[in-house]
Write a protein that holds these residues in place. Structure first.
Motif, PDB file in Angstrom:
ATOM      1  N   GLN A   1      -0.489  13.779 136.216  1.00  0.00           N
ATOM      2  CA  GLN A   1      -0.247  13.766 137.965  1.00  0.00           C
ATOM      3  C   GLN A   1       1.028  13.182 138.160  1.00  0.00           C
ATOM      4  O   GLN A   1       1.586  11.732 136.944  1.00  0.00           O
ATOM      5  CB  GLN A   1      -1.548  12.813 138.165  1.00  0.00           C
ATOM      6  N   CYS A   2       1.766  12.928 138.769  1.00  0.00           N
ATOM      7  CA  CYS A   2       3.630  12.663 138.529  1.00  0.00           C
ATOM      8  C   CYS A   2       3.405  11.249 139.661  1.00  0.00           C
ATOM      9  O   CYS A   2       3.017  11.052 140.487  1.00  0.00           O
ATOM     10  CB  CYS A   2       4.307  13.085 139.616  1.00  0.00           C
ATOM     11  N   GLU A   3       2.832  10.496 138.660  1.00  0.00           N
ATOM     12  CA  GLU A   3       2.207   8.476 138.493  1.00  0.00           C
ATOM     13  C   GLU A   3       2.351   8.042 137.730  1.00  0.00           C
ATOM     14  O   GLU A   3       2.597   8.458 136.328  1.00  0.00           O
ATOM     15  CB  GLU A   3       0.583   8.787 139.504  1.00  0.00           C
ATOM     16  N   TYR A   4       2.661   6.358 138.137  1.00  0.00           N
ATOM     17  CA  TYR A   4       2.986   5.836 137.930  1.00  0.00           C
ATOM     18  C   TYR A   4       2.243   5.791 135.920  1.00  0.00           C
ATOM     19  O   TYR A   4       2.063   5.728 134.422  1.00  0.00           O
ATOM     20  CB  TYR A   4       3.681   4.360 137.379  1.00  0.00           C
ATOM     21  N   TYR A   5       1.185   5.169 136.501  1.00  0.00           N
ATOM     22  CA  TYR A   5       0.013   5.193 135.001  1.00  0.00           C
ATOM     23  C   TYR A   5      -0.250   6.713 133.943  1.00  0.00           C
ATOM     24  O   TYR A   5      -0.607   6.685 132.866  1.00  0.00           O
ATOM     25  CB  TYR A   5      -1.154   4.915 135.223  1.00  0.00           C
ATOM     26  N   ALA A   6       0.287   7.838 135.105  1.00  0.00           N
ATOM     27  CA  ALA A   6       0.197   9.244 133.794  1.00  0.00           C
ATOM     28  C   ALA A   6       1.705   8.653 133.084  1.00  0.00           C
ATOM     29  O   ALA A   6       0.856   9.278 132.086  1.00  0.00           O
ATOM     30  CB  ALA A   6       0.490  10.194 135.114  1.00  0.00           C
ATOM     31  N   LEU A   7       2.116   8.566 133.410  1.00  0.00           N
ATOM     32  CA  LEU A   7       3.782   8.110 132.013  1.00  0.00           C
ATOM     33  C   LEU A   7       2.742   7.729 130.644  1.00  0.00           C
ATOM     34  O   LEU A   7       3.190   7.734 130.156  1.00  0.00           O
ATOM     35  CB  LEU A   7       4.667   7.438 132.839  1.00  0.00           C
ATOM     36  N   GLU A   8       2.055   6.865 131.893  1.00  0.00           N
ATOM     37  CA  GLU A   8       1.910   5.369 130.056  1.00  0.00           C
ATOM     38  C   GLU A   8       0.964   6.370 129.365  1.00  0.00           C
ATOM     39  O   GLU A   8       0.971   6.625 128.267  1.00  0.00           O
ATOM     40  CB  GLU A   8       1.110   4.233 130.467  1.00  0.00           C
TER      41      GLU A   8
ATOM     42  N   ASP B   1       0.695   7.858 125.166  1.00  0.00           N
ATOM     43  CA  ASP B   1      -0.335   7.519 123.746  1.00  0.00           C
ATOM     44  C   ASP B   1      -0.986   9.000 123.435  1.00  0.00           C
ATOM     45  O   ASP B   1      -0.771   9.350 122.674  1.00  0.00           O
ATOM     46  CB  ASP B   1      -1.871   6.914 124.295  1.00  0.00           C
ATOM     47  N   LEU B   2      -1.296   9.728 124.587  1.00  0.00           N
ATOM     48  CA  LEU B   2      -1.244  11.072 124.219  1.00  0.00           C
ATOM     49  C   LEU B   2      -0.320  12.481 123.350  1.00  0.00           C
ATOM     50  O   LEU B   2      -0.726  12.296 122.141  1.00  0.00           O
ATOM     51  CB  LEU B   2      -2.066  12.115 125.439  1.00  0.00           C
ATOM     52  N   VAL B   3       0.923  12.386 123.200  1.00  0.00           N
ATOM     53  CA  VAL B   3       2.083  12.512 122.277  1.00  0.00           C
ATOM     54  C   VAL B   3       1.971  11.852 121.000  1.00  0.00           C
ATOM     55  O   VAL B   3       2.136  13.187 120.026  1.00  0.00           O
ATOM     56  CB  VAL B   3       3.694  12.409 122.663  1.00  0.00           C
ATOM     57  N   ASN B   4       1.701  10.295 121.413  1.00  0.00           N
ATOM     58  CA  ASN B   4       1.322   9.908 120.093  1.00  0.00           C
ATOM     59  C   ASN B   4       0.328  10.405 119.034  1.00  0.00           C
ATOM     60  O   ASN B   4      -0.147  10.421 117.742  1.00  0.00           O
ATOM     61  CB  ASN B   4       1.588   8.205 120.082  1.00  0.00           C
ATOM     62  N   THR B   5      -0.972  10.800 119.549  1.00  0.00           N
ATOM     63  CA  THR B   5      -2.667  11.036 119.045  1.00  0.00           C
ATOM     64  C   THR B   5      -1.776  12.822 118.702  1.00  0.00           C
ATOM     65  O   THR B   5      -2.100  12.638 117.656  1.00  0.00           O
ATOM     66  CB  THR B   5      -3.560  11.480 120.545  1.00  0.00           C
TER      67      THR B   5
ATOM     68  N   ARG C   1       5.692  14.656 149.280  1.00  0.00           N
ATOM     69  CA  ARG C   1       5.898  14.173 150.230  1.00  0.00           C
ATOM     70  C   ARG C   1       6.451  12.765 149.715  1.00  0.00           C
ATOM     71  O   ARG C   1       6.987  11.964 150.093  1.00  0.00           O
ATOM     72  CB  ARG C   1       5.057  13.872 151.190  1.00  0.00           C
ATOM     73  N   SER C   2       5.845  12.101 148.394  1.00  0.00           N
ATOM     74  CA  SER C   2       5.922  11.513 147.750  1.00  0.00           C
ATOM     75  C   SER C   2       7.286  10.937 146.347  1.00  0.00           C
ATOM     76  O   SER C   2       7.779  11.409 146.111  1.00  0.00           O
ATOM     77  CB  SER C   2       4.495  10.989 146.350  1.00  0.00           C
ATOM     78  N   ILE C   3       8.096   9.764 147.212  1.00  0.00           N
ATOM     79  CA  ILE C   3       9.395   9.671 146.031  1.00  0.00           C
ATOM     80  C   ILE C   3       8.795   9.428 145.136  1.00  0.00           C
ATOM     81  O   ILE C   3       9.730  10.169 143.908  1.00  0.00           O
ATOM     82  CB  ILE C   3      10.083   8.794 147.116  1.00  0.00           C
ATOM     83  N   LEU C   4       7.603   8.626 144.518  1.00  0.00           N
ATOM     84  CA  LEU C   4       7.298   8.427 143.553  1.00  0.00           C
ATOM     85  C   LEU C   4       7.366   9.670 142.749  1.00  0.00           C
ATOM     86  O   LEU C   4       7.583   9.761 141.667  1.00  0.00           O
ATOM     87  CB  LEU C   4       6.143   7.351 143.434  1.00  0.00           C
ATOM     88  N   ALA C   5       6.519  10.751 143.227  1.00  0.00           N
ATOM     89  CA  ALA C   5       5.652  11.757 142.801  1.00  0.00           C
ATOM     90  C   ALA C   5       7.549  12.545 142.154  1.00  0.00           C
ATOM     91  O   ALA C   5       7.700  13.144 141.084  1.00  0.00           O
ATOM     92  CB  ALA C   5       5.136  12.019 143.285  1.00  0.00           C
ATOM     93  N   GLN C   6       8.352  12.554 143.594  1.00  0.00           N
ATOM     94  CA  GLN C   6      10.030  13.244 142.810  1.00  0.00           C
ATOM     95  C   GLN C   6      10.250  12.504 141.270  1.00  0.00           C
ATOM     96  O   GLN C   6      10.846  13.225 140.386  1.00  0.00           O
ATOM     97  CB  GLN C   6      10.446  13.407 143.905  1.00  0.00           C
ATOM     98  N   GLN C   7      10.110  11.135 141.423  1.00  0.00           N
ATOM     99  CA  GLN C   7      10.677  10.796 140.361  1.00  0.00           C
ATOM    100  C   GLN C   7      10.046  10.035 138.871  1.00  0.00           C
ATOM    101  O   GLN C   7      10.881  10.774 138.204  1.00  0.00           O
ATOM    102  CB  GLN C   7      10.995   8.997 140.761  1.00  0.00           C
ATOM    103  N   VAL C   8       8.852  10.580 138.995  1.00  0.00           N
ATOM    104  CA  VAL C   8       8.048  10.365 137.963  1.00  0.00           C
ATOM    105  C   VAL C   8       8.208  12.394 137.385  1.00  0.00           C
ATOM    106  O   VAL C   8       8.237  12.582 136.325  1.00  0.00           O
ATOM    107  CB  VAL C   8       6.361  10.713 138.181  1.00  0.00           C
ATOM    108  N   SER C   9       8.411  13.560 137.569  1.00  0.00           N
ATOM    109  CA  SER C   9       8.684  14.925 137.625  1.00  0.00           C
ATOM    110  C   SER C   9      10.158  14.492 137.230  1.00  0.00           C
ATOM    111  O   SER C   9       9.922  15.055 135.927  1.00  0.00           O
ATOM    112  CB  SER C   9       8.896  15.599 138.955  1.00  0.00           C
ATOM    113  N   ASP C  10      11.302  14.165 137.426  1.00  0.00           N
ATOM    114  CA  ASP C  10      12.583  14.183 137.039  1.00  0.00           C
ATOM    115  C   ASP C  10      12.580  13.483 136.204  1.00  0.00           C
ATOM    116  O   ASP C  10      13.159  14.114 135.002  1.00  0.00           O
ATOM    117  CB  ASP C  10      13.789  13.313 137.964  1.00  0.00           C
ATOM    118  N   GLN C  11      11.654  12.075 135.882  1.00  0.00           N
ATOM    119  CA  GLN C  11      11.519  11.711 134.286  1.00  0.00           C
ATOM    120  C   GLN C  11      11.061  12.644 133.544  1.00  0.00           C
ATOM    121  O   GLN C  11      11.782  12.495 132.094  1.00  0.00           O
ATOM    122  CB  GLN C  11      10.400  10.858 133.731  1.00  0.00           C
ATOM    123  N   LEU C  12      10.062  12.874 133.790  1.00  0.00           N
ATOM    124  CA  LEU C  12       9.282  14.483 132.885  1.00  0.00           C
ATOM    125  C   LEU C  12      10.622  15.963 132.618  1.00  0.00           C
ATOM    126  O   LEU C  12      10.210  15.369 131.081  1.00  0.00           O
ATOM    127  CB  LEU C  12       8.460  14.908 133.543  1.00  0.00           C
TER     128      LEU C  12
END
Length: 209
Positions: A100-107, A111-115, A140-151
Motif C-alpha cells: 500500500q502506498c502509505e508511510y508505514y508500508a515502507l517501514e 523488514d520484509l526485504v531483510n527477512t 487522489r492522494s499526494i502521499l500515495a503518489q510520493q510513496v509510489s515514486d519512492q518505490l
C-alpha cells in the motif's frame, strides 16, 4: 466458493503432518483452480510447529508432491513475519510483495526485504523478489503518489507497471465467493489484475527466452 467452516482437512493439517496435500486439496469451480484451504485452525499452527522437526520447510516438502501438476502455485502469506510466513518463503521460488502506498508500508517493506535476504542465506538460496505491486492505490492522494515514486526510485524495474486501484468491485467479490473476473470483469479492479497477469506472463516468457 469454498465454505471454510465445512472443511475437514486444511493446510493446518498438512503442516502438522496429519493429512497429505492430496487429502486437503479442493477444486474451486468458480475459479477453475485448485485450493489448499485454510481457516481459523491455522492460527494454532504457529505454536504447534515450534517443536516439530524441519519446522521451516514443512510446506515446501508438502508441495513437492504436486509440483509437476501445476504451472504456478501462489502462496498467500500472512502479513506478519512469523513461522507461517517463513514456511511460505522457504517453499517459494520468488516473492511478489503487495505494497500500500502509505508511510508505514515502507517501514514494513524494509523488514520484509531483510527477512528475504536471511531466508536466502539460510534456507532457500533460489529465493528472489519477483516484484513489488502497488495496491489499494488512490490517485487522489499526494502521499500515495510520493510513496509510489519512492518505490520506483529504490526498486526500479522490480516495481510492476500495473497498479491495483481501490475498487468497490474488488471488495465485493469475496462475499459472492467468486473471483472478481466473474463478479464484474469490466471493472477497473478486474482489468488491473488482468493487466498484472499479462505482465507476469510476459516476464516469464522473456526469462525463458
Amino acid at each position: 466458493g469454498i465454505n471454510k467452516r465445512d472443511l475437514s482437512a486444511t493446510i493446518y493439517h498438512v503442516l502438522l503432518g496429519s493429512k497429505t496435500l492430496h487429502e486437503a486439496r479442493l477444486r474451486s469451480e468458480a475459479g477453475k483452480y485448485d485450493v489448499l484451504p485454510a481457516n481459523r485452525d491455522l492460527a494454532g499452527a504457529e505454536i504447534e510447529l515450534v517443536d516439530l522437526p524441519q519446522r521451516e520447510t514443512r510446506l515446501k516438502e508438502a508441495l513437492q508432491a504436486v509440483t509437476a501438476e501445476y504451472d504456478y502455485a501462489l502462496i498467500d502469506c500472512p502479513p506478519a513475519l512469523n513461522l507461517l510466513t517463513l514456511n511460505g518463503l522457504c517453499a517459494a521460488r520468488s516473492v511478489m510483495i503487495p505494497v500500500q502506498c502509505e508511510y508505514y508500508a515502507l517501514e514494513g517493506l524494509s523488514d520484509l526485504v531483510n527477512t528475504i535476504k536471511k531466508v536466502r542465506s539460510n534456507f532457500n538460496p533460489d529465493l528472489r523478489i519477483e516484484g513489488l505491486l502497488r495496491t489499494m492505490f488512490d490517485p487522489r492522494s499526494i502521499l500515495a503518489q510520493q510513496v509510489s515514486d519512492q518505490l520506483q526510485k529504490h526498486f526500479g524495474e522490480k516495481v510492476y507497471r500495473t497498479i491495483i486501484p481501490r475498487n468497490v468491485r474488488l471488495a465485493e467479490a469475496p462475499s459472492y465467493g467468486v473471483p472478481v473476473l466473474h463478479h464484474d470483469k469490466p471493472s477497473k479492479g478486474a482489468q488491473a489484475y488482468l493487466a498484472l497477469a499479462g505482465e507476469l506472463l510476459n516476464k516469464a516468457a522473456q526469462s525463458v527466452a
